[in-house]
Design a protein around this motif. Structure first.
Motif, PDB file in Angstrom:
ATOM      1  N   ILE A  18       0.838  -1.199   0.000  1.00 31.73           N
ATOM      2  CA  ILE A  18       0.000   0.000   0.000  1.00 31.73           C
ATOM      3  C   ILE A  18       0.874   1.251   0.000  1.00 31.73           C
ATOM      4  N   LEU A  19       1.860   1.254   0.891  1.00 34.84           N
ATOM      5  CA  LEU A  19       2.706   2.441   0.972  1.00 34.84           C
ATOM      6  C   LEU A  19       3.440   2.683  -0.341  1.00 34.84           C
ATOM      7  N   GLU A  20       3.802   1.594  -0.973  1.00 39.71           N
ATOM      8  CA  GLU A  20       4.589   1.751  -2.181  1.00 39.71           C
ATOM      9  C   GLU A  20       3.838   2.432  -3.315  1.00 39.71           C
ATOM     10  N   VAL A  21       2.540   2.229  -3.370  1.00 41.80           N
ATOM     11  CA  VAL A  21       1.809   2.826  -4.495  1.00 41.80           C
ATOM     12  C   VAL A  21       1.106   4.128  -4.116  1.00 41.80           C
ATOM     13  N   GLU A  22       1.238   4.552  -2.845  1.00 38.64           N
ATOM     14  CA  GLU A  22       0.602   5.806  -2.463  1.00 38.64           C
ATOM     15  C   GLU A  22       1.326   6.970  -3.138  1.00 38.64           C
ATOM     16  N   GLU A  58      19.019  -4.697  -4.124  1.00 35.89           N
ATOM     17  CA  GLU A  58      18.506  -4.522  -2.776  1.00 35.89           C
ATOM     18  C   GLU A  58      16.998  -4.350  -2.775  1.00 35.89           C
ATOM     19  N   ARG A  59      16.495  -3.747  -3.805  1.00 35.25           N
ATOM     20  CA  ARG A  59      15.066  -3.484  -3.878  1.00 35.25           C
ATOM     21  C   ARG A  59      14.594  -3.862  -5.284  1.00 35.25           C
ATOM     22  N   PRO A  60      14.359  -5.146  -5.469  1.00 32.46           N
ATOM     23  CA  PRO A  60      14.094  -5.638  -6.820  1.00 32.46           C
ATOM     24  C   PRO A  60      12.845  -5.003  -7.428  1.00 32.46           C
ATOM     25  N   LEU A  61      12.903  -4.840  -8.731  1.00 29.39           N
ATOM     26  CA  LEU A  61      11.754  -4.264  -9.425  1.00 29.39           C
ATOM     27  C   LEU A  61      10.591  -5.245  -9.462  1.00 29.39           C
ATOM     28  N   GLN A  62      10.941  -6.514  -9.567  1.00 32.88           N
ATOM     29  CA  GLN A  62       9.882  -7.514  -9.585  1.00 32.88           C
ATOM     30  C   GLN A  62       9.418  -7.784  -8.166  1.00 32.88           C
ATOM     31  N   VAL A  63       8.148  -8.036  -8.018  1.00 27.25           N
ATOM     32  CA  VAL A  63       7.615  -8.327  -6.705  1.00 27.25           C
ATOM     33  C   VAL A  63       7.359  -9.813  -6.629  1.00 27.25           C
ATOM     34  N   GLU A  64       7.977 -10.438  -5.657  1.00 29.99           N
ATOM     35  CA  GLU A  64       7.752 -11.873  -5.542  1.00 29.99           C
ATOM     36  C   GLU A  64       6.599 -12.151  -4.622  1.00 29.99           C
ATOM     37  N   GLU A  65       5.868 -13.170  -4.963  1.00 31.87           N
ATOM     38  CA  GLU A  65       4.761 -13.562  -4.097  1.00 31.87           C
ATOM     39  C   GLU A  65       5.333 -14.208  -2.849  1.00 31.87           C
ATOM     40  N   THR A  66       4.906 -13.731  -1.725  1.00 25.57           N
ATOM     41  CA  THR A  66       5.301 -14.431  -0.513  1.00 25.57           C
ATOM     42  C   THR A  66       4.119 -15.254  -0.064  1.00 25.57           C
ATOM     43  N   GLY A  67       4.410 -16.272   0.670  1.00 24.82           N
ATOM     44  CA  GLY A  67       3.333 -17.098   1.193  1.00 24.82           C
ATOM     45  C   GLY A  67       2.639 -16.359   2.311  1.00 24.82           C
ATOM     46  N   LYS A  68       1.914 -17.094   3.073  1.00 27.71           N
ATOM     47  CA  LYS A  68       1.186 -16.469   4.156  1.00 27.71           C
ATOM     48  C   LYS A  68       2.136 -15.940   5.202  1.00 27.71           C
ATOM     49  N   GLY A  69       3.286 -16.591   5.328  1.00 28.73           N
ATOM     50  CA  GLY A  69       4.173 -16.219   6.403  1.00 28.73           C
ATOM     51  C   GLY A  69       3.832 -17.053   7.606  1.00 28.73           C
ATOM     52  N   TRP A  70       4.809 -17.790   8.105  1.00 30.47           N
ATOM     53  CA  TRP A  70       4.553 -18.652   9.247  1.00 30.47           C
ATOM     54  C   TRP A  70       5.425 -18.238  10.388  1.00 30.47           C
ATOM     55  N   ASP A  71       4.777 -18.053  11.515  1.00 29.91           N
ATOM     56  CA  ASP A  71       5.543 -17.791  12.704  1.00 29.91           C
ATOM     57  C   ASP A  71       5.823 -19.140  13.323  1.00 29.91           C
ATOM     58  N   GLU A 129       1.469  -6.610  -9.794  1.00 26.51           N
ATOM     59  CA  GLU A 129       1.763  -5.927 -11.064  1.00 26.51           C
ATOM     60  C   GLU A 129       1.768  -4.410 -10.854  1.00 26.51           C
ATOM     61  N   THR A 130       0.796  -3.943 -10.074  1.00 27.08           N
ATOM     62  CA  THR A 130       0.746  -2.509  -9.816  1.00 27.08           C
ATOM     63  C   THR A 130       2.014  -2.057  -9.107  1.00 27.08           C
ATOM     64  N   VAL A 131       2.412  -2.828  -8.106  1.00 28.83           N
ATOM     65  CA  VAL A 131       3.604  -2.454  -7.349  1.00 28.83           C
ATOM     66  C   VAL A 131       4.832  -2.479  -8.261  1.00 28.83           C
ATOM     67  N   ALA A 132       4.922  -3.562  -9.046  1.00 28.96           N
ATOM     68  CA  ALA A 132       6.074  -3.665  -9.947  1.00 28.96           C
ATOM     69  C   ALA A 132       6.059  -2.500 -10.938  1.00 28.96           C
ATOM     70  N   GLY A 133       4.867  -2.172 -11.431  1.00 30.18           N
ATOM     71  CA  GLY A 133       4.737  -1.067 -12.380  1.00 30.18           C
ATOM     72  C   GLY A 133       5.236   0.227 -11.767  1.00 30.18           C
ATOM     73  N   ARG A 134       4.881   0.426 -10.498  1.00 30.60           N
ATOM     74  CA  ARG A 134       5.318   1.624  -9.809  1.00 30.60           C
ATOM     75  C   ARG A 134       6.834   1.661  -9.654  1.00 30.60           C
ATOM     76  N   ARG A 135       7.392   0.509  -9.302  1.00 31.20           N
ATOM     77  CA  ARG A 135       8.844   0.461  -9.128  1.00 31.20           C
ATOM     78  C   ARG A 135       9.558   0.755 -10.448  1.00 31.20           C
ATOM     79  N   VAL A 136       9.038   0.162 -11.514  1.00 33.88           N
ATOM     80  CA  VAL A 136       9.673   0.384 -12.815  1.00 33.88           C
ATOM     81  C   VAL A 136       9.574   1.858 -13.189  1.00 33.88           C
ATOM     82  N   ALA A 137       8.411   2.449 -12.927  1.00 32.71           N
ATOM     83  CA  ALA A 137       8.234   3.862 -13.259  1.00 32.71           C
ATOM     84  C   ALA A 137       9.240   4.722 -12.502  1.00 32.71           C
TER      85      ALA A 137
END
Ligand code: ADP
Ligand code: MG
Length: 622
Positions: A239-243, A433-446, A378-386
């Protein structure tokens, strides 16, 4: 009725104050200021009710300053505030408005600050004291604060002082100050307990009430995201990334520990973030706010109490990462943005079972809160590329690149690479350090609690047998790793790196929980914590590597024993049983912990530099 007050000039304030106001850039008095200042200038008591961010500080500070006898170097005004942060901020505001009153002195006093220093400062004297109730009481009892000349007493954020349990202290102070003082009480809400205090200690107070949804709240765009599917942290960063108008944010969580944890996780993702909570020393807290002000921090993760009253105009976003306990807290929280006439945005994370609170908040603020969808990858990646394109354009425009042009020309000629190939390699390096592509992360397990990280709110993991849960907890707390079999092996062309990557990224398992990997011809084994939750196993089973589902399963001890010897260069015989480790489980505690940093010791884990150097960066990209 008289005409609406358009300017501070209409308020009969002394010239030095008007000059200062012009300098800080206030054009017109806010409604609460317009309503209160005349009464307070006239010496009347006042009961003011107005939400956060409506300009209450100037409403009491300006008339207090106007009535000050500058030649009398003794406390004439006392302001009580619930927190140290607020005490400091109010003191700063006084200082600002009094810029053209030569010799003026304001002193904040609060707990946590050195007594010795405070005593010395008090001895030196001040016109205005701003303090928290406990410390003020202390000084009154010691006799280090003498209020014989007190003219005005202000209770700021009275409801908060009540909520924090200061109300007895406040009453005690009210009883120990000269009776002929003027008293002003400000509060965002007017609970009965506050009314009673007002009734007992204020004399025929003028009541001023500014309706909740005034300009400042209207200047805040309120939105919410229904928590589902994605880890809240992932959601936050996306969210922060595309604001568009992101400058700085306060992220609210419920506990002190959560402030630290979340701040660290944000830092790990490259944000300039820090925690702000009541456990931190005063010095540290001030530092954090200062750094937020001066732009060396962009995100502060705070608890409600620690963030009370913070006034940092560059805060463009308030994130309610954990939903507040009540609507008042919500209003206080979002009041941290939209300051000083700027536009602010408030975003609320709402878990399914918190929908009721969302409705309550909408009723309380009399404003609908707009639902937002999570930005897609895709939106996030698009923003990073821009942004990357913009950076390139800016660099080409502003920097002298002659030397670099020359280097690239030489590489092009001598290595026979095309310019765009070189550019692609450089782009890769530049964005590592901050890849343009956004990788899908899983749910995240604690894995420490063996629960999906967002299970805490709303989404519960499926019911399990209590014994299973206990066994698993024990296994995790003892750090037991065991071998699992996955159906992808050397003949499929898999590398250990790919296996670690898939399990870490798609399974959401932190790298430190992944032990040795052994490749065999048509399958492999990987060490993971014993007794992984069924839900996670289900997820891992479906993950595909080299087009093959992992179909992961835990090996029984006997199966593990029967694993063929791995192919390896011959070694002295004595070394052998060290390697033939079929038996599980194994301890990972202490120095033997399978960090990626020492992955090179495990020869089947592939060349260390591919993934061994920075596991955090590599596996938790998004
Ligand atoms: P409150 O105490 O009601 O929460 P503050 O006194 O902290 O509100 O003021 C909120 C913000 O509005 C501050 O940044 C302050 O500088 C700014 N402000 C106050 N009065 C005015 C005004 N008349 N014009 C412009 N900005 C103002
Ligand atoms: Mg205030």
């Amino acid at each position: 009725m008289t005409a609406p007050i358009e300017s501070f000039r209409d308020l009969d304030l002394p010239a030095p104050l008007l000059t200062a106001l012009a300098e800080v850039g206030y054009e017109t008095p806010s409604p609460i200021q317009a309503a209160c200042i005349p009464h307070l200038l006239a010496g009347r008591d006042l009961l003011g009710e107005a939400q956060t961010g409506t300009g209450k500080t100037a409403a009491f500070a300006l008339p207090a300053l106007a009535r000050l006898e500058i030649g009398l170097y003794r406390p004439q005004v006392l302001v009580l505030t619930p927190t140290r942060e607020l005490a400091i901020q109010v003191a700063e505001a006084f200082q600002k408005y009094a810029h053209h009153l030569p010799g003026f002195h304001v002193l904040p006093v609060y707990g946590g600050q050195s007594m010795v220093v405070q005593l010395r400062q008090l001895k030196r004297g001040a016109h205005v004291i701003v303090g928290t109730p406990g410390r003020v009481m202390d000084h009154l009892e010691r006799g280090s604060l003498v209020l014989d000349d007190l003219r005005t007493l202000v209770l700021d954020e009275a409801d908060e002082m009540l909520r924090m349990g200061f109300i007895d202290d406040v009453e005690w102070i009210l009883e120990h100050t000269p009776a002929e003082r003027q008293t002003a009480l400000f509060s965002a809400t007017m609970p009965d307990a506050i009314r009673r205090v007002a009734h007992r200690h204020l004399r025929e107070p003028q009541e001023v009430k500014i309706r909740a949804a005034t300009a400042t709240v209207a200047a805040i765009r309120q939105r919410y995201w229904q928590v589902r599917g994605v880890d809240k942290l992932d959601a936050l960063t996306r969210i922060l990334e595309v604001e568009d108008d992101f400058d700085a944010a306060i992220v609210f969580v419920r506990t002190k520990t959560a402030t630290v944890e979340l701040a660290e996780r944000l830092e790990a993702r490259g944000y300039a973030a820090a925690a702000l909570n009541g456990d931190m020393t005063q010095g540290l807290r001030e530092q954090v706010i200062e750094r937020l002000k001066n732009g060396s921090l962009d995100i502060v993760v705070a608890t409600d109490v620690a963030a009370r009253g913070i006034d940092v105009p560059r805060i463009s976003h308030v994130i309610n990462y954990d939903i507040p306990y009540d609507t008042e807290a919500y209003v206080h929280r979002i009041g941290r943005t939209g300051r000083a006439g700027r536009q602010g945005t408030a975003i609320l994370f709402v878990a399914p079972r918190e929908t009721r609170m969302l409705k309550a908040i909408e009723r309380a603020t009399r404003q609908p809160i707009e639902a937002i969808a999570l930005p897609t990858r895709e939106t996030v990646a698009g923003r990073r590329v821009a942004q990357f394109r913009q950076q390139i354009a800016d660099t080409l425009e502003k920097e002298d690149l002659a030397f670099f042009m020359d280097v690239i020309n030489r590489i092009e000629e001598e290595e026979c690479f095309k310019a765009h190939e070189i550019a692609a390699a450089l782009a890769f390096l530049a964005t590592r350090e901050r890849p343009l592509q956004v990788e899908e992360t899983g749910k995240g397990w604690d894995l420490a609690t063996a629960a999906p990280t967002q299970a805490a709110k709303g989404e519960r993991p499926p019911r399990e047998n209590r014994d299973e849960i206990l066994t698993r907890r024990r296994a995790f707390s003892e750090g037991l790793l065991t071998r699992y079999r996955i159906e992808v092996g050397r003949m499929h062309g898999v590398t250990p790196k790919e296996i670690v990557g898939a399990i870490a990224n798609e399974g959401g398992i932190e790298g430190r929980y992944i032990g040795q990997i052994h490749l065999f011809d048509d399958y492999s084994t990987v060490e993971l914590p014993k007794a992984l939750p069924g839900e996670l196993i289900g997820l891992l089973k479906r993950i595909r590597v080299r087009q093959r589902p992992l179909a992961i399963r835990e090996l029984s001890a006997s199966e593990a024993d029967q694993l063929p010897e791995r192919r390896r260069p011959p070694r002295p015989a004595g070394d052998r049983d060290m390697q033939g480790r079929g038996e599980a489980p194994r301890k990972w505690g202490g120095t033997k912990r399978p960090e990626h940093g020492n992955a090179d010791k495990h020869e089947h884990r592939g060349p260390p530099k591919t993934y061994a150097d920075k596991p955090g960066k590599r596996f938790r990209k998004d």
